[in-house]
Write a protein that holds these residues in place. Structure first.
Motif, short mmCIF file in Angstrom:
data_model
loop_
_atom_site.label_atom_id
_atom_site.label_comp_id
_atom_site.label_asym_id
_atom_site.label_seq_id
_atom_site.Cartn_x
_atom_site.Cartn_y
_atom_site.Cartn_z
N GLU A 1 -33.11 -26.35 -30.40
CA GLU A 1 -34.21 -26.19 -29.44
C GLU A 1 -35.55 -26.52 -30.09
N LEU A 2 -35.73 -26.07 -31.31
CA LEU A 2 -36.97 -26.38 -32.03
C LEU A 2 -37.10 -27.90 -32.21
N ALA A 3 -35.98 -28.51 -32.61
CA ALA A 3 -35.99 -29.95 -32.90
C ALA A 3 -36.42 -30.76 -31.68
N ASP B 1 -32.47 -30.48 -41.40
CA ASP B 1 -31.14 -30.98 -41.01
C ASP B 1 -31.01 -31.14 -39.50
N ALA B 2 -31.70 -30.26 -38.76
CA ALA B 2 -31.62 -30.33 -37.29
C ALA B 2 -32.59 -31.36 -36.72
N SER B 3 -33.53 -31.84 -37.55
CA SER B 3 -34.59 -32.73 -37.05
C SER B 3 -34.67 -34.00 -37.89
N PRO B 4 -33.68 -34.88 -37.76
CA PRO B 4 -33.69 -36.11 -38.57
C PRO B 4 -34.91 -36.99 -38.26
N GLN B 5 -35.59 -36.72 -37.16
CA GLN B 5 -36.79 -37.52 -36.83
C GLN B 5 -37.99 -37.15 -37.70
N ILE B 6 -37.86 -36.08 -38.50
CA ILE B 6 -38.93 -35.75 -39.45
C ILE B 6 -38.84 -36.72 -40.63
N ASP B 7 -39.92 -37.44 -40.86
CA ASP B 7 -39.93 -38.50 -41.89
C ASP B 7 -40.45 -38.01 -43.24
N VAL B 8 -41.35 -37.04 -43.20
CA VAL B 8 -42.02 -36.61 -44.42
C VAL B 8 -42.00 -35.09 -44.47
#
Ligand code: AVJ
Length: 316
Positions: free
Chosen positions: A75-77, A102-109
């Protein structure tokens, strides 16, 4: 953990740390009601003891927060934009950070410990920003300091940022007190280690065994307090000073505020944020709050006329 690039900010200036520690200790122990700042708990031994506390059956805080984060991570992701930078405040690189990444692969940095940092690295300034402050460390601040912290983080992260904050919640003292006064005495050792550290780093002569650990639930302030109680009259040399303790005298070493969700929401709003979503665990209750800056219905000031029409739009 993930492929996100990791950036560590420049370490804070270490040269003046020794004398600041001495100043802080002497100031705290010279006051009519003696105090010591809880931030000094975490030398190598204090950090080891804190890790041990997190494993205790009585200390529900860490495992409850981690389990809640695992539960809500999808949900956070969903709130996190592509190409985002995760900016962590506090210890950094914990299991909790791994849950988010791990839940948010769209985080780049991913950028580590940003406590006390005033400016984001230019590499992330154009990215969607998500702050992360787990561990209920916010509870160790006085409410006015916490408000101030929220305001500074708001200025650092900027308009449109998200901020994920973990905060322990008010509950029965029968649950809270053992969490801060465990049967094995690990928390007592953690508390006393502050005196061990003062002796070692400041060449002081505190008799560590002549102080008793005590945890107190302060209902009026909605916080657990940790105290060290002098078991006899004693005098200790610290730096060039002699510090006198009478039997039963207290050194107040930590506050751990336990918020009610509505009080926490009022606090973050005073600090310039808004609660977008809040998740609460099953008992023992712990809260994860997703904060954002003013929403799309907020007043955007482009001209005096615009302000007027936004107001008459009746969004507030
Ligand atoms: C994780 C730093 C918030 O207040 O619960 C644990 C520190 N003190 N046991 C907390 C702590 C005593 C802890 N924080």
């Amino acid at each position: 953990m993930t492929s996100a690039t990791t950036i560590q900010p420049t370490p804070h200036d270490a040269t003046s740390v020794g004398s600041r520690f001495l100043d802080d200790v002497l100031r705290g122990l010279s006051a009519r009601r003696k105090t010591l700042p809880s931030k000094y708990f975490y030398d190598a031994e204090g950090s080891r003891l804190f890790e041990a506390i997190c494993e205790l059956p009585e200390y529900y805080v860490t495992r409850t927060e981690t389990a809640l984060l695992v539960d809500i991570a999808p949900e956070l992701a969903a709130f996190v934009a592509g190409g985002a930078a995760l900016v962590e405040f506090g210890s950094g690189a914990s299991a909790k950070t791994r849950v988010i990444l791990d839940a948010s692969p769209q985080i780049d940095v991913y950028i580590g410990d940003f406590t006390g940092v005033l400016e984001l690295p230019s590499a992330v300034q154009s990215r969607p920003i998500v702050g992360f402050f787990p561990g209920s460390t916010i509870g160790n601040f006085q409410p006015a300091e916490a408000e101030d912290f929220f305001r500074r983080v708001r200025a650092l992260l900027g308009d449109g940022a998200l901020f994920i904050v973990g905060a322990d919640l008010a509950k029965a003292p029968e649950v809270l007190l053992p969490a801060y006064d465990d049967a094995d005495g690990v928390t007592a050792a953690f508390n006393r280690n502050l005196l061990v550290r003062i002796n070692r780093e400041l060449g002081a002569s505190l008799d560590v065994d002549a102080f008793e650990h005590r945890a107190v639930w302060n209902e009026a302030e909605s916080r657990i307090e940790m105290h060290l109680v002098s078991s006899r009259d004693q005098t200790a040399r610290i730096g060039s000073r002699a510090i006198v303790f009478i039997e039963g005298e207290v050194i107040h070493t930590e506050n751990s505020h336990k918020y009610r969700p509505d009080a926490f929401e009022a606090l973050v709003e005073r600090g310039g944020w808004r609660v977008k979503t809040a998740w609460t665990s099953d008992a023992p209750s712990f809260g994860v709050f997703l904060l954002d800056t003013e929403g799309p219905e907020g007043i955007v000031v482009t001209s005096p006329m615009n302000v007027e029409s936004s107001r008459s739009g009746g969004t507030s």
